[in-house]
Design an enzyme around this catalytic site. Structure first.
Site, short mmCIF file in Angstrom:
data_model
loop_
_atom_site.label_atom_id
_atom_site.label_comp_id
_atom_site.label_asym_id
_atom_site.label_seq_id
_atom_site.Cartn_x
_atom_site.Cartn_y
_atom_site.Cartn_z
N LEU A 338 2.08 -9.21 -17.02
CA LEU A 338 0.97 -8.34 -17.44
C LEU A 338 1.45 -6.91 -17.66
O LEU A 338 0.84 -6.15 -18.39
CB LEU A 338 -0.10 -8.32 -16.35
CG LEU A 338 -0.85 -9.62 -16.08
CD1 LEU A 338 -1.60 -9.52 -14.77
CD2 LEU A 338 -1.82 -9.90 -17.23
N GLY A 339 2.51 -6.56 -16.98
CA GLY A 339 3.00 -5.20 -17.11
C GLY A 339 4.23 -5.06 -16.24
O GLY A 339 4.64 -6.01 -15.58
N ASN A 342 8.86 0.48 -12.23
CA ASN A 342 10.15 0.64 -11.55
C ASN A 342 10.40 -0.44 -10.51
O ASN A 342 11.50 -0.93 -10.34
CB ASN A 342 10.22 1.99 -10.86
CG ASN A 342 10.29 3.11 -11.87
OD1 ASN A 342 10.82 2.92 -12.97
ND2 ASN A 342 9.72 4.24 -11.53
N PHE A 343 9.30 -0.77 -9.83
CA PHE A 343 9.39 -1.70 -8.70
C PHE A 343 9.72 -3.12 -9.15
O PHE A 343 10.22 -3.91 -8.37
CB PHE A 343 8.04 -1.69 -7.99
CG PHE A 343 6.94 -2.09 -8.93
CD1 PHE A 343 6.61 -3.43 -9.07
CD2 PHE A 343 6.31 -1.15 -9.74
CE1 PHE A 343 5.65 -3.80 -9.99
CE2 PHE A 343 5.36 -1.53 -10.65
CZ PHE A 343 5.02 -2.86 -10.77
N GLY A 344 9.39 -3.48 -10.37
CA GLY A 344 9.54 -4.85 -10.83
C GLY A 344 8.48 -5.17 -11.86
O GLY A 344 8.19 -4.34 -12.71
N SER A 345 7.86 -6.35 -11.76
CA SER A 345 6.89 -6.70 -12.79
C SER A 345 5.56 -7.13 -12.18
O SER A 345 5.47 -7.44 -11.00
CB SER A 345 7.45 -7.83 -13.65
OG SER A 345 7.67 -8.95 -12.83
N VAL A 346 4.53 -7.11 -13.02
CA VAL A 346 3.22 -7.59 -12.59
C VAL A 346 2.94 -8.89 -13.34
O VAL A 346 2.99 -8.92 -14.57
CB VAL A 346 2.12 -6.55 -12.87
CG1 VAL A 346 0.75 -7.10 -12.49
CG2 VAL A 346 2.39 -5.26 -12.11
N LYS A 363 1.89 -8.05 -8.18
CA LYS A 363 2.95 -7.06 -8.35
C LYS A 363 4.15 -7.57 -7.57
O LYS A 363 4.07 -7.73 -6.35
CB LYS A 363 2.45 -5.72 -7.78
CG LYS A 363 3.06 -4.49 -8.37
CD LYS A 363 2.25 -3.27 -7.93
CE LYS A 363 2.81 -1.99 -8.49
NZ LYS A 363 1.94 -0.83 -8.21
N ASP A 455 -2.55 9.75 -8.26
CA ASP A 455 -1.97 9.29 -9.53
C ASP A 455 -3.08 8.82 -10.47
O ASP A 455 -2.94 7.83 -11.18
CB ASP A 455 -0.96 8.17 -9.26
CG ASP A 455 0.01 7.97 -10.44
OD1 ASP A 455 -0.05 8.76 -11.41
OD2 ASP A 455 0.81 7.02 -10.38
P1 ADP Z 1 3.20 1.42 -11.48
O1 ADP Z 1 3.23 1.93 -10.09
O2 ADP Z 1 4.54 0.96 -11.96
O3 ADP Z 1 2.57 2.37 -12.43
P2 ADP Z 1 0.78 -0.19 -11.73
O4 ADP Z 1 0.08 -0.60 -10.50
O5 ADP Z 1 0.18 0.92 -12.49
O6 ADP Z 1 2.30 0.11 -11.39
O7 ADP Z 1 0.93 -1.48 -12.67
C1 ADP Z 1 1.72 -1.50 -13.84
C2 ADP Z 1 1.06 -2.32 -14.94
O8 ADP Z 1 0.82 -3.66 -14.50
C3 ADP Z 1 -0.31 -1.80 -15.33
O9 ADP Z 1 -0.22 -0.82 -16.32
C4 ADP Z 1 -1.00 -3.07 -15.86
O10 ADP Z 1 -0.63 -3.33 -17.19
C5 ADP Z 1 -0.44 -4.15 -14.97
N1 ADP Z 1 -1.34 -4.36 -13.83
C6 ADP Z 1 -1.25 -3.78 -12.62
N2 ADP Z 1 -2.26 -4.17 -11.81
C7 ADP Z 1 -3.00 -5.03 -12.52
C8 ADP Z 1 -4.20 -5.79 -12.26
N3 ADP Z 1 -4.81 -5.73 -11.07
N4 ADP Z 1 -4.71 -6.55 -13.24
C9 ADP Z 1 -4.10 -6.61 -14.44
N5 ADP Z 1 -2.99 -5.94 -14.75
C10 ADP Z 1 -2.43 -5.15 -13.82
MG MG Z 2 0.74 2.93 -12.98
#
Ligand code: ADP
Ligand code: MG
Length: 611
Positions: A338-339, A342-346, A363, A455
């Site tokens: 989904l996204g 830095n930490f990895g992927s979602v 995450k 943030d």
């Molecule tokens: P970071 O700390 O790297 O900014 P985020 O928590 O913002 O991490 O998540 C990074 C990306 O992952 C988001 O921009 C989104 O695209 C996807 N994502 C994160 N949480 C969710 C969620 N609960 N539902 C759907 N997509 C998510």
């Molecule tokens: Mg973010």
């Protein structure tokens, strides 16, 4: 429909003529001094009370069938605010121009009238019964969805009421009313043979009286020459208080025996647990439904219709299993990403609970990550675990397996900035107001719980669908101790400088007030449909720009009221900046007023309440 004057500082609500005169006296009786109040006779109308040469003048403002407002015989205006603006420039027949508003004393809210109370109760009852919500979840649904729910109420609400018996004959109605006790005021409503025509059947002195409800050309409902109503539900609610021509007022309903549960309302067709989907919802997978007016047509899923409005643990059965650490065997991880960060992927996934399965976003920490990153993810999980609000992404728990995984509710619409920049021409500005109001509700909750987000940005507001936003990414967030009002960072870090208030950058000091600053930047991003803030500047240059007293300009499509709020969020000194309680109140008033006007633009047949 929300009252389009409610947000005006010189609107006093339902006060009498003599009270209005008292207020004008107290305010000094200068020429052109004016206030606005609710009209007590004409539903939806107002009265403009003003002073000229030490005399009082009261001009009734009527709400017309097409939804415009006018002083009898004069020009029509699209709202009471626009009307007052007009008369401040041109007397056009009034005793003089409007020169000075007589504002309510601080702390005084507009006086609610009988109609406001009926309407508020209707919305509350409808939400309570339709979505089975109580407590905070109910209050938040009312705050965020009142305009939409009022529209739903307008057309169909009576069908869901226990007193509505559908198509039965006059004789059947009598049989039902004569069975059991027959107290005065026992009643039901039924549909008559002619389609779209209704009747009230009412017991008085052990006899049943029948009243035909006329449905006028204007779309209004009324009995004989009585008060006209936009909806059948309103008619009944009103006649519970005032008989308005009936032999007796409506008191006790005979519950329709054909309804599944006689006492509570049945599961209406738009409830998520009902088998039949709400008929006007045509939605594709990302929850996006084109909506040209942005407020209009009852064609979208309300937040309460989704499975993530309430916590999955709001069910006491599920609550038994609530723990921070989740069993790997209950979790299915999809390959779909989904996204990433830095930490990895979602990744997308499914979490199996006792009674249901829920869609989740996971995450995943990159394998081989060092201690600090793991600690950070655990901190993020612990913060989120303490929060429960419909406008904040909830954490379901963490799972330690092939990687450390943070399991969250799924918000499949993605980040707000991306959504808006890709749908720029399809999303009306009122829709942006609606979403930013929801963000304000979520932030007000954080402020109340004494958490700082640190943030807040459009990239960290995720959408469940076009009309439902949630705050996410608590990677930098802190829970403050009960008697602290700010968090002092020991060192600076990789910070989103363009979103940070001066005191964050100058003193590393973070509070809900610095989140308010970030909210202002987030608003700017949203109203500019996903543009990057302070475009050409580098982070540190922004600080100089701000210290010089400069601020970003109003985005092209942004309403002036919303730009005004943004600028208030960018008050240099945190002591003078509004808090989220104030921000939410302000944006709510604006959101309700645009919802009211948007409806006036669509034609009148199903309008709800006269404001
Ligand atoms: P970071 O700390 O790297 O900014 P985020 O928590 O913002 O991490 O998540 C990074 C990306 O992952 C988001 O921009 C989104 O695209 C996807 N994502 C994160 N949480 C969710 C969620 N609960 N539902 C759907 N997509 C998510
Ligand atoms: Mg973010």
């Amino acid at each position: 429909m929300p009252n389009p004057a409610a947000h005006l500082p010189f609107y006093f609500g339902s006060i009498s003529r003599s009270d209005a005169e008292e207020h004008l006296k107290l305010a000094g009786m200068s020429d052109g001094l004016f206030l606005l109040r609710q009209c007590l006779r004409n539903l939806g109308g107002y009265v403009l009370s003003m002073v000229h040469k030490l005399q009082f003048y009261h001009y009734p403002i009527e709400r017309q069938l097409n939804g415009t407002y006018a002083i009898a015989g004069a020009k029509a205006h699209c709202g009471p605010e626009e009307l007052c603006e007009f008369y401040s420039k041109d007397a056009d027949g009034l005793c003089c121009t409007l020169r000075k508003p007589c504002n309510r004393p601080s702390g005084m809210e507009p006086q609610l009238g009988i109609i406001d109370n009926i309407r508020d109760n209707m919305v509350r009852e409808y939400i309570r019964q339709t979505w089975k919500l109580e407590g905070e979840a109910l209050e938040l649904a009312i705050i965020s969805q009142a305009p939409q729910v009022e529209k739903l109420l307008a057309t169909t609400a009576h069908e869901k009421m226990p007193w509505y018996h559908g198509f039965i004959t006059r004789e059947q109605a009598e049989t039902r009313l004569y069975s059991g006790a027959q107290p005065d005021g026992k009643f039901l409503m039924r549909e008559r043979k002619e389609k779209g025509s209704y009747a009230l059947s009412l017991v008085y002195g052990k006899s049943v009286y029948h009243y035909r409800i006329a449905h006028g050309k204007s779309g209004k409902y009324f009995i004989d020459d009585g008060t006209k109503f936009d909806t059948l539900l309103q008619l009944v609610e009103y006649m519970k208080i005032k008989p308005d021509g009936l032999v007796y007022y409506l008191k006790e309903s005979t519950p329709n025996p054909d309804m599944p549960t006689a006492s509570a309302a049945p599961v209406p067709p738009n409830h998520p647990s009902a088998k039949v989907p709400r008929k006007f919802i045509s939605q594709n997978s990302d929850g996006y439904t084109p909506d040209p007016t942005g407020m209009g047509k009852n064609n979208w899923i309300l937040p309460m219709d989704t499975s993530c409005y309430e916590s999955p643990y709001s069910d006491p059965e599920e609550l038994k299993d609530k723990k921070l650490f989740l069993k790997r065997s209950n979790l299915i991880v999809d390959e779909m990403e989904l996204g990433s960060g830095n930490f990895g992927s979602v990744k997308k996934g499914v979490y199996k609970m006792r009674k249901k399965q829920i869609d989740v976003a996971i995450k995943m920490l990159k394998s081989g990550n060092e201690r600090a990153a793991r600690d950070d993810m655990m901190k993020e999980a612990q913060i989120m675990h303490q929060l429960d609000n419909p406008y904040i992404v909830r954490v379901i728990g963490v799972c330690e397996a092939e990687a450390l995984m943070l399991v969250m509710e799924m918000a499949s619409g993605g980040p707000l900035n991306k959504f808006l920049s890709s749908k720029r021409d399809e999303i009306p500005v009122n829709n942006v107001v609606e979403l930013m109001h929801q963000v304000a509700i979520g932030m007000k909750y954080l402020e109340e719980k004494n958490f700082v987000h640190r943030d807040l940005a459009a990239r960290n507001v995720l959408l469940v669908n076009q009309h439902y936003a949630k705050i996410s990414d608590f990677g930098l967030s802190k829970a403050l101790a009960a008697d602290d009002s700010y968090y002092m960072a020991k060192t600076t870090g990789k910070w989103p400088l363009k979103w940070y208030a001066p005191e964050c950058i100058l003193f590393r000091k973070f509070s809900s007030k610095s989140d308010v600053w970030s909210y202002g930047v987030t608003m700017w991003e949203a109203f500019s449909y996903g543009q990057k803030p302070y475009k050409k500047m580098k982070g540190p240059e922004v600080m100089t720009f701000i210290e010089e007293g400069k601020r970003m300009e109003c985005p092209p499509k942004c309403p002036p009221e919303m730009y005004k709020l943004m600028k208030q969020c960018w008050t240099f000194k945190w002591e003078d900046r509004p808090d989220f309680v104030t921000v939410e109140t302000f944006i709510r008033a604006y959101y309700y007023s645009v919802a009211a006007k948007a409806e006036e633009e669509s034609e009148g047949a199903t309008k709800v309440t006269p404001a």
